[in-house]
Design a protein around this motif. Structure first.
Motif, PDB file in Angstrom:
ATOM      1  N   PHE A 137       5.450   0.027  10.534  1.00 35.92           N
ATOM      2  CA  PHE A 137       5.614  -1.414  10.312  1.00 35.92           C
ATOM      3  C   PHE A 137       4.349  -1.895  10.454  1.00 35.92           C
ATOM      4  O   PHE A 137       4.050  -3.279  10.183  1.00 35.92           O
ATOM      5  CB  PHE A 137       6.443  -2.043  11.278  1.00 35.92           C
ATOM      6  CG  PHE A 137       8.089  -1.625  11.095  1.00 35.92           C
ATOM      7  CD1 PHE A 137       8.631  -0.913  10.167  1.00 35.92           C
ATOM      8  CD2 PHE A 137       8.905  -1.932  12.198  1.00 35.92           C
ATOM      9  CE1 PHE A 137       9.733  -0.685   9.887  1.00 35.92           C
ATOM     10  CE2 PHE A 137      10.216  -1.598  11.986  1.00 35.92           C
ATOM     11  CZ  PHE A 137      10.739  -0.996  11.059  1.00 35.92           C
ATOM     12  N   VAL A 138       3.176  -1.219  10.633  1.00 34.50           N
ATOM     13  CA  VAL A 138       1.917  -1.654  10.616  1.00 34.50           C
ATOM     14  C   VAL A 138       1.017  -1.424   9.531  1.00 34.50           C
ATOM     15  O   VAL A 138       1.339  -0.130   8.985  1.00 34.50           O
ATOM     16  CB  VAL A 138       1.117  -1.189  11.930  1.00 34.50           C
ATOM     17  CG1 VAL A 138      -0.324  -1.412  11.723  1.00 34.50           C
ATOM     18  CG2 VAL A 138       1.858  -1.710  13.104  1.00 34.50           C
ATOM     19  N   THR A 139       0.486  -2.314   8.909  1.00 39.24           N
ATOM     20  CA  THR A 139      -0.399  -2.011   7.535  1.00 39.24           C
ATOM     21  C   THR A 139      -1.735  -1.715   8.165  1.00 39.24           C
ATOM     22  O   THR A 139      -2.579  -2.199   8.817  1.00 39.24           O
ATOM     23  CB  THR A 139      -0.981  -3.295   6.774  1.00 39.24           C
ATOM     24  OG1 THR A 139       0.559  -3.688   6.529  1.00 39.24           O
ATOM     25  CG2 THR A 139      -1.660  -2.926   5.735  1.00 39.24           C
ATOM     26  N   PRO A 140      -2.072  -0.361   7.688  1.00 43.39           N
ATOM     27  CA  PRO A 140      -3.442   0.229   8.151  1.00 43.39           C
ATOM     28  C   PRO A 140      -4.536  -0.345   7.756  1.00 43.39           C
ATOM     29  O   PRO A 140      -4.702  -1.018   6.260  1.00 43.39           O
ATOM     30  CB  PRO A 140      -3.236   1.705   7.516  1.00 43.39           C
ATOM     31  CG  PRO A 140      -1.952   2.120   7.332  1.00 43.39           C
ATOM     32  CD  PRO A 140      -1.268   0.632   6.933  1.00 43.39           C
ATOM     33  N   PRO A 141      -5.696  -0.439   8.444  1.00 43.35           N
ATOM     34  CA  PRO A 141      -6.961  -0.762   7.870  1.00 43.35           C
ATOM     35  C   PRO A 141      -7.391  -0.057   6.946  1.00 43.35           C
ATOM     36  O   PRO A 141      -6.951   1.167   6.620  1.00 43.35           O
ATOM     37  CB  PRO A 141      -7.959  -0.957   8.986  1.00 43.35           C
ATOM     38  CG  PRO A 141      -7.066  -1.065  10.349  1.00 43.35           C
ATOM     39  CD  PRO A 141      -5.789  -0.271   9.928  1.00 43.35           C
ATOM     40  N   LYS A 142      -8.443  -0.701   5.774  1.00 43.09           N
ATOM     41  CA  LYS A 142      -8.936  -0.004   4.679  1.00 43.09           C
ATOM     42  C   LYS A 142     -10.269   0.157   4.759  1.00 43.09           C
ATOM     43  O   LYS A 142     -10.968  -0.664   5.111  1.00 43.09           O
ATOM     44  CB  LYS A 142      -8.370  -0.826   3.473  1.00 43.09           C
ATOM     45  CG  LYS A 142      -6.940  -0.916   3.125  1.00 43.09           C
ATOM     46  CD  LYS A 142      -6.741  -1.781   2.209  1.00 43.09           C
ATOM     47  CE  LYS A 142      -5.065  -2.250   2.081  1.00 43.09           C
ATOM     48  NZ  LYS A 142      -4.533  -2.552   3.214  1.00 43.09           N
ATOM     49  N   ASN A 143     -10.777   1.513   4.625  1.00 45.89           N
ATOM     50  CA  ASN A 143     -12.254   1.699   4.618  1.00 45.89           C
ATOM     51  C   ASN A 143     -13.145   0.784   3.543  1.00 45.89           C
ATOM     52  O   ASN A 143     -12.603   0.894   2.498  1.00 45.89           O
ATOM     53  CB  ASN A 143     -12.394   3.126   4.025  1.00 45.89           C
ATOM     54  CG  ASN A 143     -13.796   3.466   4.327  1.00 45.89           C
ATOM     55  OD1 ASN A 143     -14.567   2.955   4.099  1.00 45.89           O
ATOM     56  ND2 ASN A 143     -13.723   4.793   4.659  1.00 45.89           N
ATOM     57  N   PRO A 144     -13.733   0.083   4.070  1.00 49.30           N
ATOM     58  CA  PRO A 144     -14.444  -0.928   3.038  1.00 49.30           C
ATOM     59  C   PRO A 144     -15.397  -0.269   1.943  1.00 49.30           C
ATOM     60  O   PRO A 144     -15.768  -1.107   1.152  1.00 49.30           O
ATOM     61  CB  PRO A 144     -15.277  -1.901   4.010  1.00 49.30           C
ATOM     62  CG  PRO A 144     -15.601  -1.074   5.137  1.00 49.30           C
ATOM     63  CD  PRO A 144     -14.249  -0.216   5.429  1.00 49.30           C
ATOM     64  N   TRP A 145     -15.885   0.902   2.354  1.00 52.60           N
ATOM     65  CA  TRP A 145     -16.612   1.579   1.076  1.00 52.60           C
ATOM     66  C   TRP A 145     -15.622   2.134   0.123  1.00 52.60           C
ATOM     67  O   TRP A 145     -16.135   1.910  -1.108  1.00 52.60           O
ATOM     68  CB  TRP A 145     -17.232   2.932   2.182  1.00 52.60           C
ATOM     69  CG  TRP A 145     -18.299   2.745   2.831  1.00 52.60           C
ATOM     70  CD1 TRP A 145     -18.212   2.486   4.257  1.00 52.60           C
ATOM     71  CD2 TRP A 145     -19.723   2.585   2.815  1.00 52.60           C
ATOM     72  NE1 TRP A 145     -19.336   2.256   5.071  1.00 52.60           N
ATOM     73  CE2 TRP A 145     -20.321   2.229   4.012  1.00 52.60           C
ATOM     74  CE3 TRP A 145     -20.639   2.607   1.714  1.00 52.60           C
ATOM     75  CZ2 TRP A 145     -21.625   2.207   4.239  1.00 52.60           C
ATOM     76  CZ3 TRP A 145     -21.864   2.447   1.886  1.00 52.60           C
ATOM     77  CH2 TRP A 145     -22.218   2.117   3.134  1.00 52.60           C
ATOM     78  N   ASN A 146     -14.440   2.514   0.402  1.00 51.97           N
ATOM     79  CA  ASN A 146     -13.435   2.852  -0.680  1.00 51.97           C
ATOM     80  C   ASN A 146     -12.257   2.883  -0.113  1.00 51.97           C
ATOM     81  O   ASN A 146     -12.128   3.471   0.751  1.00 51.97           O
ATOM     82  CB  ASN A 146     -14.335   4.092  -1.435  1.00 51.97           C
ATOM     83  CG  ASN A 146     -13.484   4.493  -2.441  1.00 51.97           C
ATOM     84  OD1 ASN A 146     -11.954   4.204  -2.659  1.00 51.97           O
ATOM     85  ND2 ASN A 146     -13.869   5.131  -3.692  1.00 51.97           N
ATOM     86  N   ALA A 147     -11.479   2.089  -0.802  1.00 52.69           N
ATOM     87  CA  ALA A 147     -10.151   1.989  -0.216  1.00 52.69           C
ATOM     88  C   ALA A 147      -8.918   3.161  -0.250  1.00 52.69           C
ATOM     89  O   ALA A 147      -8.163   3.374   0.297  1.00 52.69           O
ATOM     90  CB  ALA A 147      -9.231   0.776  -0.812  1.00 52.69           C
ATOM     91  N   ASP A 148      -9.649   4.311  -0.977  1.00 48.09           N
ATOM     92  CA  ASP A 148      -8.978   5.642  -1.240  1.00 48.09           C
ATOM     93  C   ASP A 148      -9.490   6.476  -0.195  1.00 48.09           C
ATOM     94  O   ASP A 148      -8.807   7.622  -0.173  1.00 48.09           O
ATOM     95  CB  ASP A 148      -9.158   6.083  -2.740  1.00 48.09           C
ATOM     96  CG  ASP A 148      -8.558   5.345  -3.767  1.00 48.09           C
ATOM     97  OD1 ASP A 148      -7.577   4.560  -3.583  1.00 48.09           O
ATOM     98  OD2 ASP A 148      -9.244   5.164  -4.772  1.00 48.09           O
ATOM     99  N   TYR A 149     -10.204   6.194   0.766  1.00 51.45           N
ATOM    100  CA  TYR A 149     -10.767   6.972   1.873  1.00 51.45           C
ATOM    101  C   TYR A 149     -10.248   6.492   3.214  1.00 51.45           C
ATOM    102  O   TYR A 149     -10.056   5.592   3.436  1.00 51.45           O
ATOM    103  CB  TYR A 149     -12.318   7.108   1.777  1.00 51.45           C
ATOM    104  CG  TYR A 149     -12.731   8.086   0.455  1.00 51.45           C
ATOM    105  CD1 TYR A 149     -13.127   9.427   0.733  1.00 51.45           C
ATOM    106  CD2 TYR A 149     -13.006   7.505  -0.778  1.00 51.45           C
ATOM    107  CE1 TYR A 149     -13.521  10.108  -0.181  1.00 51.45           C
ATOM    108  CE2 TYR A 149     -13.140   8.456  -1.852  1.00 51.45           C
ATOM    109  CZ  TYR A 149     -13.558   9.629  -1.592  1.00 51.45           C
ATOM    110  OH  TYR A 149     -14.083  10.634  -2.520  1.00 51.45           O
ATOM    111  N   TRP A 150     -10.254   7.408   4.089  1.00 51.31           N
ATOM    112  CA  TRP A 150      -9.680   7.334   5.167  1.00 51.31           C
ATOM    113  C   TRP A 150     -10.739   6.378   6.051  1.00 51.31           C
ATOM    114  O   TRP A 150     -11.834   6.682   6.103  1.00 51.31           O
ATOM    115  CB  TRP A 150      -9.841   8.721   5.916  1.00 51.31           C
ATOM    116  CG  TRP A 150      -9.120   9.029   7.236  1.00 51.31           C
ATOM    117  CD1 TRP A 150      -7.983   8.421   7.710  1.00 51.31           C
ATOM    118  CD2 TRP A 150      -9.453   9.570   8.560  1.00 51.31           C
ATOM    119  NE1 TRP A 150      -7.617   8.897   8.979  1.00 51.31           N
ATOM    120  CE2 TRP A 150      -8.660   9.742   9.267  1.00 51.31           C
ATOM    121  CE3 TRP A 150     -10.620  10.423   8.695  1.00 51.31           C
ATOM    122  CZ2 TRP A 150      -8.817  10.279  10.725  1.00 51.31           C
ATOM    123  CZ3 TRP A 150     -11.016  11.111   9.681  1.00 51.31           C
ATOM    124  CH2 TRP A 150     -10.046  11.153  10.808  1.00 51.31           C
TER     125      TRP A 150
END
Length: 469
Positions: A137-150
């Motif tokens: 139920f939690v939205t994971p943070p997104k990598n600011p360099w590229n959202a497709d990356y961990w």
């Protein structure tokens, strides 16, 4: 003007605040505006404490104006991983179970940051219970360099916020790699202290004997400033050590001439990708040029320690969650629940064997540091990791073991490490390496990290926002 400062190193901002070249209030307001602009996409923050941040910034400006300067964190906006108790502020540790928990006191590290005059902007997202996956139920943070990356785990929010200029530094925790992976993924500097160097009082446990609280920043000097405030004995945490805390910022000004840096060429190249090996080679060359001595070493075999980490963590997680699991089992995500179940099923005999093997490995690593001052290793053997790859980890135990090879080993032994940005992939994403030091020798890590930063610029790179889709 203040908005243009968002990618300054914490220590650079501190100097401007002390000189009253910029006000804490202006910087804090600019940070809150930046959070409002970018965090709806990045999802780093759980709670933004704007009202108290503004009030604390005003207090800091008044104190600095009247000559009551508290030190290098005075007036600096920072943020906290949401497993450190913060008085009156919801502290959920990445769970839905504790979403309404409002602590009646600050964690010791939070109190020390506040006493140092830091301005707390808010609480940052993490994986459920600081284990390996975010609650469904939690939205994971997104990598600011590229959202497709961990973005890394479990200190995903702290690393994303610091990398994106949504705070000037943050506080994270590390049980198996949770400061180091996010710092590597986001191009940051992170320091996992020795176990016992920093109090764990008021910190949600994942696994008590593996948990470490530590700083995340943009440079070795930044983490030195943060560590110098949070480190030290705490009567509320009897496991915290009484050893004196060095002046880490002074150490950051020292050179590395004559330091012995150990390199295990075989361990550093075994199934390690070419780009990461190039980062390691460049780091060795940089330290050699700085006057350090590079020493060939053979690190102890870690395969058993990697295998032991998961059951060790599981048993301690089961203890940490005993009051709510299985009583409130339905409120847990599947990954953390499975870990707790595994811990509850492990026999006392098997757990004791793990503890004895940990002691043996700790002794071997301690002995190695009789011959060297630092050990240089990767963070993980891969280039930057995509989210698509991470989604396959549950089906690839060998891949998990490779990811943990260079991180969980030093949670098992308790030795301190620093993660440093050292290069970039072909796509421009950060690649990092680690330095490891003898027990309680965080000063050596700061010294070497700062020297590396003086002759390289990888830590000065920042993602362009909004992030690439």
């Amino acid at each position: 003007m203040a908005d243009a400062l968002h990618y300054l190193e914490l220590t650079e901002l501190a100097a401007r605040l002390k000189a009253r070249a910029v006000s804490a209030l202006d910087v804090t307001r600019a940070q809150l505006d930046r959070i409002g602009t970018h965090d709806p996409e990045l999802d780093a923050y759980v709670h933004v404490t704007a009202e108290t941040a503004i009030a604390d910034a005003k207090t800091a400006d008044a104190e600095i104006a009247h000559g009551r300067y508290r030190g290098p964190l005075h007036g600096v906006p920072i943020a906290l991983k949401d497993l450190f108790w913060t008085k009156g502020i919801p502290t959920a540790a990445g769970t839905t179970l504790h979403r309404d928990f409002r602590p009646s006191e600050d964690a010791t590290v939070v109190r020390r940051l506040k006493d140092a005059g830091a301005v707390v902007l808010g609480k940052l997202q993490l994986t459920e219970g600081a284990y390996s996956d975010h609650h469904p139920f939690v939205t994971p943070p997104k990598n600011p360099w590229n959202a497709d990356y961990w973005p890394g785990i479990s200190s995903s929010g702290p690393a994303v916020a610091t990398a994106a200029g949504l705070c000037f530094g943050s506080l994270g925790s590390d049980t198996g790699g949770s400061i180091r992976w996010p710092c590597a993924a986001n191009g940051l500097t992170g320091l996992k202290p020795s176990w016992g160097r920093v109090s764990r009082h008021g910190m949600f446990e994942l696994a008590a004997s593996l948990d470490h609280a530590g700083p995340i920043g943009r440079s070795a000097a930044d983490v030195a400033a943060l560590l110098g405030v949070i480190a030290g004995h705490d009567p509320n945490d009897p496991t915290s050590l009484v050893d004196p805390v060095p002046d880490y910022l002074a150490e950051a000004k020292q050179d590395v001439r004559g330091l012995r840096i150990g390199v295990d060429a075989a361990w550093n190249s075994d199934d390690v990708d070419v780009a990461t090996q190039r980062v390691l080679t460049d780091a060795v060359d940089a330290f050699r040029a700085l006057g350090a001595d590079i020493v060939d070493v053979q690190f102890p075999d870690v395969m058993q320690a990697i295998a032991d980490w998961a059951p060790n963590c599981a048993v301690e997680a089961a203890v940490a969650h005993e009051a709510t699991y299985p009583a409130r089992k339905d409120e847990y995500g599947p990954i953390l629940a499975s870990v707790i179940e595994a811990g509850r099923a492990l026999s006392a005999l098997d757990y004791q064997k793990i503890l004895l093997r940990r002691l043996a490995l700790r002794g071997q690593v301690t002995a190695l540091f009789e011959t060297i001052d630092l050990l240089l290793i990767p963070v993980h053997p891969f280039p930057p990791v995509t989210l698509a790859m991470i989604r396959t980890l549950g089906e690839q135990p060998d891949l998990i073991a490779k990811m943990q090879r260079y991180t969980c080993t030093f949670d098992m032994t308790g030795h301190p490490t620093i993660t440093l940005p050292g290069g970039a992939s072909a796509d421009g994403l950060p690649i990092a390496f680690q330095l490891v030091a003898a027990h309680l020798d965080e000063a050596m890590l700061v010294r070497a990290g700062a020297a590396f930063h003086r002759v390289t610029s990888w830590h000065c790179r920042h993602p362009a926002l909004p992030w690439r889709r």
